[in-house]
Design a protein around this motif. Structure first.
Motif, PDB file in Angstrom:
ATOM      1  N   ASN A   1      59.569  38.185  31.272  1.00 30.44           N
ATOM      2  CA  ASN A   1      59.457  37.252  30.161  1.00 30.44           C
ATOM      3  C   ASN A   1      59.277  35.857  30.746  1.00 30.44           C
ATOM      4  O   ASN A   1      59.588  35.620  31.920  1.00 30.44           O
ATOM      5  N   VAL A   2      58.804  34.944  29.930  1.00 32.11           N
ATOM      6  CA  VAL A   2      58.554  33.596  30.434  1.00 32.11           C
ATOM      7  C   VAL A   2      58.932  32.562  29.381  1.00 32.11           C
ATOM      8  O   VAL A   2      58.775  32.797  28.179  1.00 32.11           O
ATOM      9  N   MET A   3      59.446  31.440  29.835  1.00 30.42           N
ATOM     10  CA  MET A   3      59.696  30.280  28.983  1.00 30.42           C
ATOM     11  C   MET A   3      58.674  29.226  29.357  1.00 30.42           C
ATOM     12  O   MET A   3      58.580  28.839  30.533  1.00 30.42           O
TER      13      MET A   3
ATOM     14  N   ALA B   1      61.803  42.272  30.011  1.00 32.50           N
ATOM     15  CA  ALA B   1      61.579  43.320  29.007  1.00 32.50           C
ATOM     16  C   ALA B   1      61.431  44.654  29.739  1.00 32.50           C
ATOM     17  O   ALA B   1      61.050  44.683  30.913  1.00 32.50           O
ATOM     18  N   TRP B   2      61.731  45.770  29.069  1.00 30.50           N
ATOM     19  CA  TRP B   2      61.649  47.061  29.740  1.00 30.50           C
ATOM     20  C   TRP B   2      61.224  48.150  28.765  1.00 30.50           C
ATOM     21  O   TRP B   2      61.331  48.014  27.555  1.00 30.50           O
TER      22      TRP B   2
ATOM     23  N   ASP C   1      58.333  34.346  25.574  1.00 31.48           N
ATOM     24  CA  ASP C   1      57.323  35.389  25.352  1.00 31.48           C
ATOM     25  C   ASP C   1      57.305  36.354  26.523  1.00 31.48           C
ATOM     26  O   ASP C   1      57.787  36.045  27.628  1.00 31.48           O
ATOM     27  N   ASN C   2      56.730  37.558  26.294  1.00 29.21           N
ATOM     28  CA  ASN C   2      56.371  38.435  27.412  1.00 29.21           C
ATOM     29  C   ASN C   2      55.307  37.731  28.235  1.00 29.21           C
ATOM     30  O   ASN C   2      54.417  37.078  27.675  1.00 29.21           O
ATOM     31  N   LEU C   3      55.371  37.870  29.529  1.00 26.66           N
ATOM     32  CA  LEU C   3      54.431  37.153  30.391  1.00 26.66           C
ATOM     33  C   LEU C   3      52.962  37.504  30.146  1.00 26.66           C
ATOM     34  O   LEU C   3      52.113  36.606  30.132  1.00 26.66           O
ATOM     35  N   PRO C   4      52.601  38.794  29.942  1.00 28.30           N
ATOM     36  CA  PRO C   4      51.171  39.116  29.841  1.00 28.30           C
ATOM     37  C   PRO C   4      50.418  38.319  28.772  1.00 28.30           C
ATOM     38  O   PRO C   4      49.281  37.898  29.008  1.00 28.30           O
ATOM     39  N   SER C   5      51.020  38.065  27.617  1.00 24.93           N
ATOM     40  CA  SER C   5      50.297  37.353  26.563  1.00 24.93           C
ATOM     41  C   SER C   5      50.221  35.851  26.806  1.00 24.93           C
ATOM     42  O   SER C   5      49.279  35.188  26.359  1.00 24.93           O
TER      43      SER C   5
ATOM     44  N   LEU D   1      58.203  27.121  32.776  1.00 22.73           N
ATOM     45  CA  LEU D   1      59.398  26.551  33.395  1.00 22.73           C
ATOM     46  C   LEU D   1      60.200  27.592  34.170  1.00 22.73           C
ATOM     47  O   LEU D   1      60.827  27.264  35.173  1.00 22.73           O
ATOM     48  N   ALA D   2      60.189  28.835  33.685  1.00 27.75           N
ATOM     49  CA  ALA D   2      60.958  29.888  34.363  1.00 27.75           C
ATOM     50  C   ALA D   2      60.492  31.252  33.894  1.00 27.75           C
ATOM     51  O   ALA D   2      59.993  31.397  32.769  1.00 27.75           O
ATOM     52  N   VAL D   3      60.679  32.241  34.755  1.00 26.11           N
ATOM     53  CA  VAL D   3      60.381  33.627  34.396  1.00 26.11           C
ATOM     54  C   VAL D   3      61.671  34.434  34.451  1.00 26.11           C
ATOM     55  O   VAL D   3      62.564  34.155  35.263  1.00 26.11           O
ATOM     56  N   ALA D   4      61.763  35.418  33.574  1.00 22.71           N
ATOM     57  CA  ALA D   4      62.887  36.352  33.578  1.00 22.71           C
ATOM     58  C   ALA D   4      62.423  37.599  34.314  1.00 22.71           C
ATOM     59  O   ALA D   4      61.700  38.427  33.757  1.00 22.71           O
TER      60      ALA D   4
END
Length: 328
Positions: free
Chosen positions: A131-133, A255-256, A209-213, A226-229
């Motif tokens: 995920n990404v912010m 996400a999983w 959001d999920n990173l891919p989109s 700013l950061a990734v989960a």
């Protein structure tokens, strides 16, 4: 003499009958001997569906029977998941569990029709997606430290968009607020698409959001990450730290997408499905397809996956209580 012959005929007939009667039972012990249904609790075309179809094709090859995807979307994945919970635990109906169906829904829906930790047999976590912010470039912050400082100076002035109340992005936003002790205004949308569009337009300043989109827009400079989960930094964004690196480990869960079956699946079938799924995830072509989505293959044990689900439910219940999130 005739009695002996009659006796032999009767013995032979009895043996033949027993052998024939045993055939169906023997056939039943050979799993699988017919196609398997894989329930995806979301509509076709989304990330859950894509991951499921990547795995289903190769899983069928490993098991020697077709694995047919059955999309049963609705109510945040609850409809398809409830359907799976009521299916026979014979290995012929499997399903996909996600952070929504087995983490968030149990926390925000008080009358959920299934128990995420009791009504299913875990097989394995198939893949995780970061995920990404991100923020709009107009926001006067260049990194997480300066963003948090800005948010502290302007309580509830910065708005974040989510895919809707009770969505992964909503829970992530609330968890970020709790962890960073900031006050952001939540703006729910009907799906991530509208939220992303308004974030790109600057109508909301922050997006979870999920990173891919979001990745194409981050790479194009239309959003600032700013950061990734994720467990570690993402190859596509090597300069973007993880939440854990920034001292916000609670927000660092990706996400999983996992493979499950109804409760009480026999242990031998659980083991066979786990072994087959792990082999699938090790295939170079499967790895390549998942990585193209920004996903990382996982392939853990049933016990590890069960513990992950239990932890996910507990975490989201804390967030739901703190943020007063309850949906009908």
């Amino acid at each position: 003499m005739q009695r002996r012959q009659v006796f032999r005929v009767l013995v032979a007939a009895s043996a033949a009958f027993a052998a024939c009667a045993a055939l169906p039972a023997a056939a039943q012990t050979h799993y699988p001997n017919k196609p398997i249904t894989l329930v995806v609790p979301f509509p076709a075309g989304g990330t859950t569906d894509i991951v499921a179809r990547i795995v289903a094709d190769k899983l069928g090859q490993q098991l020697g029977q077709a694995v047919v995807v059955d999309n049963r979307g609705g109510a945040g994945g609850s409809i398809g998941t409830a359907y799976l919970a009521k299916a026979a635990p014979d290995g012929y109906t499997l399903g996909i569990a996600t952070a929504s169906t087995h983490g968030i829904n149990p926390a925000v829906y008080p009358r959920l029709s299934y128990d995420a930790t009791k009504d299913f047999t875990t097989i394995t976590n198939l893949a995780s997606v970061p995920n990404v912010m991100s923020i709009h470039p107009s926001v006067k912050a260049t990194d997480m430290k300066s963003f948090i400082a800005l948010a502290h100076s302007q309580p509830n002035k910065l708005a974040y968009g989510s895919a809707g109340n009770g969505s992964v992005s909503h829970m992530m936003g609330e968890l970020f607020k709790m962890s960073s002790k900031t006050e952001l205004l939540h703006v729910p949308y009907k799906g991530v698409g509208p939220a992303l569009n308004d974030a790109l337009a600057g109508q909301v300043q922050v997006l979870f959001d999920n990173l891919p989109s979001s990745l194409p827009f981050i790479e194009g400079g239309k959003l600032r990450a700013l950061a990734v989960a994720a467990p570690k930094r993402v190859a596509a964004l090597p300069n973007v730290p993880t939440f854990a690196e920034l001292g916000l480990p609670e927000v660092n869960d990706a996400a999983w997408f996992g493979l499950i079956a109804p409760a009480n699946l026999p242990a031998d079938l659980q083991g066979k499905l786990n072994a087959a799924a792990i082999k699938v995830l090790a295939l170079p072509e499967v790895k390549a397809k998942l990585e193209k989505l920004g996903a990382t293959p996982v392939g853990n044990s049933p016990a590890q996956f069960a513990a992950q689900i239990k932890s996910e439910v507990a975490k989201n219940k804390r967030v739901a209580v703190a943020a007063k999130i309850s949906l009908d």
